[in-house]
Design a protein around this motif. Structure first.
Motif: not given
Length: 445
Positions: A218-245
């Motif tokens: 198999f050939p190496e995967p191909k870069y598609v032209g964009h990168c992404a930063f990702r993270g996992l925010a943490s809220y010890s007292d509870g996160q404030p957002f509703g259940p939606r993307v």
């Protein structure tokens, strides 16, 4: 997007034990002792049984695909050994979104309910422009009553899968150094520590940089032209957002965030770049770069990034591999087969990378177990070919679709972006057809 990677060690021919007259194999083609594409070998002199450990089924890689495949086989009464290069389960990374096809697999292998109690069910999604204007909102259940969407921490998913395996199913600190084919179809695996395993069956679940896939041609995967930063925010007292993307679309730049649990929120920032750029390991630098990209965007996004522990921030180039018919290698070569990212890495724009890896695992496990346990059913080689034939029409179109969706969402041209934001998204996009690919039937194992 969660991936499993393995490093490959290239041994010089004059130092490798496989290039001397006392070794087990030599090349028929006269190309010498090298690593790369698959070649044929003939037996010169068998090593003693004490030198080589024999295994029936060896899975390379203890990521999502590897552990799900091992657990699926275990449920079907087939033992496997999982080789993992790291010294322990690699629980880094952020989270991944699982749609109903992923949950159906997790139900089939008996771990879904343990996970459901820990992660929020996402009710829908909202799309906004960079000025905060709402472009469109969707409710998943209104589009598909059977839909189930949850963002799951990769660490918890891996630990849950691993906990259901028999003790000693995973062999850690087992980095692959060489792979050799034998005349009778077995595969010799040599590890960096010098130990050797002779496997009847090898399943490559070793991620986007898969040495097994490379060995198969198999050939190496191909870069598609964009990168992404990702993270996992943490809220010890509870996160404030509703259940939606929540999605925010700009020009050559987009971001999104989704609640994972009552205290954690996953986020990403995807940006165009002509090349992946240098690898960055400093978490603080990555976090600052991510914030700089969206410094003028809605403050709630910046607040989420600020609430993220530095060591959970990642930067990855987005890559894929298109499995062209009659051109790309098959999913298997003899009794060696690849699964998940090792076979079909795709961009995360449809949220199907992990879901498809889970699908692969149960489809392959059923076919392999049937071949192993019954003399009246196809051989292992035939089972692997059947797996590739069944899965290719599923994963290749999804890989292309994910790539095209990402390209549209990364448009930079102001006129094109205006059409996207004012016509395409508000008036033309229908969520139902976009979710049809999550229809996957999976019976309990």
């Amino acid at each position: 997007m969660a991936t499993t990677t393995s490093s490959f060690v290239f041994l010089k021919s004059h130092t490798s034990p496989f290039c001397h007259t006392r070794t087990l194999f030599t090349h028929i083609d006269g190309l010498g002792c090298g690593i790369g594409t698959r070649r044929s070998y003939k037996v010169i002199k068998a090593q003693s049984q004490s030198d080589v450990r024999q295994e029936q089924v060896v899975i390379v890689g203890a990521g999502i695909a590897g552990l799900a495949t091992a657990l699926s086989l275990h449920r079907l009464g087939v033992r496997s050994l999982v080789l993992e290069q790291a010294g322990s389960l690699r629980t880094g990374g952020t989270s991944l979104t699982l749609f109903k096809n992923g949950w159906r697999v997790l139900d089939a292998i008996g771990v879904a309910n343990d996970l459901r109690t820990q992660f929020l069910e996402i009710q829908g999604m909202v799309v906004k422009s960079v000025d905060g204007r709402e472009l469109r909102a969707f409710n998943f259940k209104q589009e598909d009553e059977s839909q189930e969407v949850r963002a799951v921490e990769r660490r918890v998913l891996l630990e849950t899968l691993a906990s259901q395996l028999p003790q000693d199913s995973i062999q850690y600190s087992s980095q692959l150094a060489r792979i050799e084919a034998t005349e009778n179809g077995d595969t010799l695996l040599e590890l960096v520590d010098g130990s050797k395993l002779l496997a009847k069956i090898v399943i490559g679940c070793d991620g986007i940089r898969s040495p097994i896939a490379k060995w198969m041609g198999f050939p190496e995967p191909k870069y598609v032209g964009h990168c992404a930063f990702r993270g996992l925010a943490s809220y010890s007292d509870g996160q404030p957002f509703g259940p939606r993307v929540n999605y925010i679309y700009g020009r050559g730049l987009r971001a999104g965030f989704v609640p994972v649990s009552p205290t954690k929120v996953y986020w990403f920032i995807c940006f165009n770049s002509p090349s992946p750029g240098p690898k960055i390991t400093d978490s603080m630098v990555m976090k600052n770069q991510a914030k700089e990209l969206v410094k003028d965007w809605p403050s709630e996004l910046l607040n989420i990034v600020d609430s993220t522990p530095d060591d959970t921030v990642l930067k990855t180039p987005l890559e894929d591999r298109w499995l062209w018919p009659a051109i790309s290698p098959g999913a298997s070569a003899g009794r060696v087969v690849v699964v998940g990212d090792a076979w079909h890495p795709m961009t995360p724009n449809l949220g199907q990378g992990a879901c498809c890896a889970l699908e692969d695992s149960v489809v392959l496990a059923k076919k392999l177990a049937r071949a192993i346990k019954s003399e009246d059913n196809p051989s292992v080689e035939e089972a692997f070919r059947s797996y590739g034939t069944e899965r290719w029409p599923r994963v290749f179109p999804l890989t292309i679709r994910a790539n095209l969706v990402g390209s549209v969402l990364q448009w930079e041209n102001p006129v094109a972006c205006s059409v996207r934001n004012n016509i395409v998204i508000p008036k033309l996009v229908k969520l139902g057809p976009l979710l049809e690919h999550t229809n996957f039937t999976c019976e309990s194992l």
